[in-house]
Design an enzyme around this catalytic site. Structure first.
Site, mmCIF file in Angstrom:
data_model
loop_
_atom_site.group_PDB
_atom_site.id
_atom_site.type_symbol
_atom_site.label_atom_id
_atom_site.label_comp_id
_atom_site.label_asym_id
_atom_site.label_seq_id
_atom_site.Cartn_x
_atom_site.Cartn_y
_atom_site.Cartn_z
ATOM 1 N N GLY A 114 4.745 54.653 42.641
ATOM 2 C CA GLY A 114 3.471 55.105 43.187
ATOM 3 C C GLY A 114 2.324 54.204 42.773
ATOM 4 O O GLY A 114 1.409 54.650 42.078
ATOM 5 N N PRO A 115 2.342 52.923 43.174
ATOM 6 C CA PRO A 115 1.301 51.987 42.734
ATOM 7 C C PRO A 115 -0.010 52.149 43.512
ATOM 8 O O PRO A 115 -0.394 51.288 44.312
ATOM 9 C CB PRO A 115 1.939 50.615 42.986
ATOM 10 C CG PRO A 115 2.866 50.850 44.136
ATOM 11 C CD PRO A 115 3.390 52.252 43.965
ATOM 12 N N GLY A 116 -0.694 53.286 43.276
ATOM 13 C CA GLY A 116 -2.041 53.459 43.803
ATOM 14 C C GLY A 116 -3.018 52.738 42.894
ATOM 15 O O GLY A 116 -2.693 51.698 42.317
ATOM 16 N N ASN A 169 -3.258 63.193 37.580
ATOM 17 C CA ASN A 169 -4.180 64.305 37.373
ATOM 18 C C ASN A 169 -3.429 65.627 37.481
ATOM 19 O O ASN A 169 -2.466 65.744 38.235
ATOM 20 C CB ASN A 169 -5.292 64.278 38.425
ATOM 21 C CG ASN A 169 -6.356 63.247 38.103
ATOM 22 O OD1 ASN A 169 -6.546 62.859 36.953
ATOM 23 N ND2 ASN A 169 -7.060 62.792 39.121
ATOM 24 N N ALA A 221 -10.230 53.207 37.953
ATOM 25 C CA ALA A 221 -9.639 52.217 38.852
ATOM 26 C C ALA A 221 -9.969 52.586 40.295
ATOM 27 O O ALA A 221 -10.032 53.765 40.644
ATOM 28 C CB ALA A 221 -8.129 52.138 38.660
ATOM 29 N N LYS A 275 -8.210 67.218 29.706
ATOM 30 C CA LYS A 275 -8.358 66.469 30.957
ATOM 31 C C LYS A 275 -8.379 67.432 32.147
ATOM 32 O O LYS A 275 -9.149 67.242 33.099
ATOM 33 C CB LYS A 275 -7.192 65.475 31.097
ATOM 34 C CG LYS A 275 -7.201 64.629 32.382
ATOM 35 C CD LYS A 275 -8.314 63.606 32.378
ATOM 36 C CE LYS A 275 -8.312 62.744 33.638
ATOM 37 N NZ LYS A 275 -7.159 61.850 33.746
#
Length: 293
Positions: free
Chosen positions: A7-9, A94, A120, A175
């Site tokens: 999942g390279p977002g 998240n 990012a 978080k």
């Protein structure tokens, strides 16, 4: 180390670039069909990394999963046959609620949870911008992962600051509290994070924080309302120019992570018989927006 990033977002691409520059062998696993994908971080030279290479996946020492929470279980189920039982699985996304299903799916693998405050942003399919320095925390979920504290040094060498957290649930709940406060409000109002510093949002933020604190206490998570309020205000200010991930999802009519953020809070509140009307209303509002599409 051999590391595959699933999942390279924005965050996945950021870590891919830094880990590559630190000397690790990086491959990607994504929804794209190309054999290689290009990642350019800021103004650094572009990288060309293998994509959807089953051999690279089989030889991976670490699987860093940076998918959105709703996709984690289904994607890992698809690629499980290619993952070695000794490979360390790191979940970095998240929200909360995916670890349980991953442990059931892959009981033999060491499972690590991670949370990061690095910023990012991907302005295009090939470029990622490092928009804010932050801290990353790693921690064990199962017994096998207790032996994986060395990963903190590995990741710290690539992109500081990284630390091993003996009670990662505490860090993840902090978080989650930040996400419960910022994400739904910015998504509903379609504003940058910094807009939440305006006085008109104060009462709503305070109500969200108050409800989250009650649930955290019921979950036996140490919490100080005043300190949590300061933390959330600090994040609003330090990321004032950023759009939250949920704001971007709603803006582009994509399914959000609401079920794993506010939805997770609501589930825990229900388990303890706690009323959380402010968070319930925000959850309902996001769901209505999504269903309107």
């Amino acid at each position: 180390m051999n590391i595959t990033i699933v999942g390279p977002g924005a965050i996945g691409s950021l870590w891919a670039s830094y880990l590559h520059d630190a000397g690790h062998k990086i491959s990607l696993w994504s929804r794209h069909k190309d054999d290689t994908l290009t990642i350019q971080r800021d103004s650094y030279p572009a990288l060309s990394l293998a994509n959807n290479d089953t051999q690279a996946l089989k030889s991976a020492d670490v699987i860093l999963v940076t998918l959105k929470a709703p996709l984690v279980s289904s994607v890992l189920h698809q690629i499980k046959p290619h993952i070695d039982v000794d490979a360390i699985i790191i979940l970095m996304h998240n929200g909360m609620g995916t670890a349980e299903s991953v442990m059931t799916l892959m009981p033999e693998n060491p499972l690590v949870l991670a949370t990061t405050t690095h910023g990012a942003y991907r302005p295009s399919a090939t470029q990622v911008l490092h928009t804010g320095q932050g801290q990353t925390l790693l921690g064990a979920v199962n017994d096998k992962a207790l032996q994986c504290s060395f990963l903190a040094e590995v990741f710290h060498h690539a992109l500081s600051d990284v630390a091993w957290h003996a009670n990662i649930r505490q860090a993840l709940w902090n978080k989650l509290a930040v996400n419960c406060a910022i994400n739904p409000l910015t998504a509903i109002h379609q504003v940058r994070n910094g807009e939440l510093a305006r006085s008109e949002f104060r009462a709503q933020l305070d109500a969200i924080i108050d409800e989250v604190c009650h649930v955290m206490e019921a979950e036996e998570i140490a919490v100080d309302k005043a300190k949590l309020t300061v933390l959330i205000d600090q994040v609003i200010h330090s990321t004032s120019n950023n759009f939250s991930s949920m704001e971007q999802d709603i803006a582009h009519q994509r399914s959000s992570e609401i079920d794993f953020i506010t939805g997770y809070l609501l589930q825990c509140a229900s388990n303890h018989g706690i009323d959380v009307p402010t968070n319930q209303a925000l959850y309902k509002a996001i769901k209505q927006i999504e269903q309107s599409w």
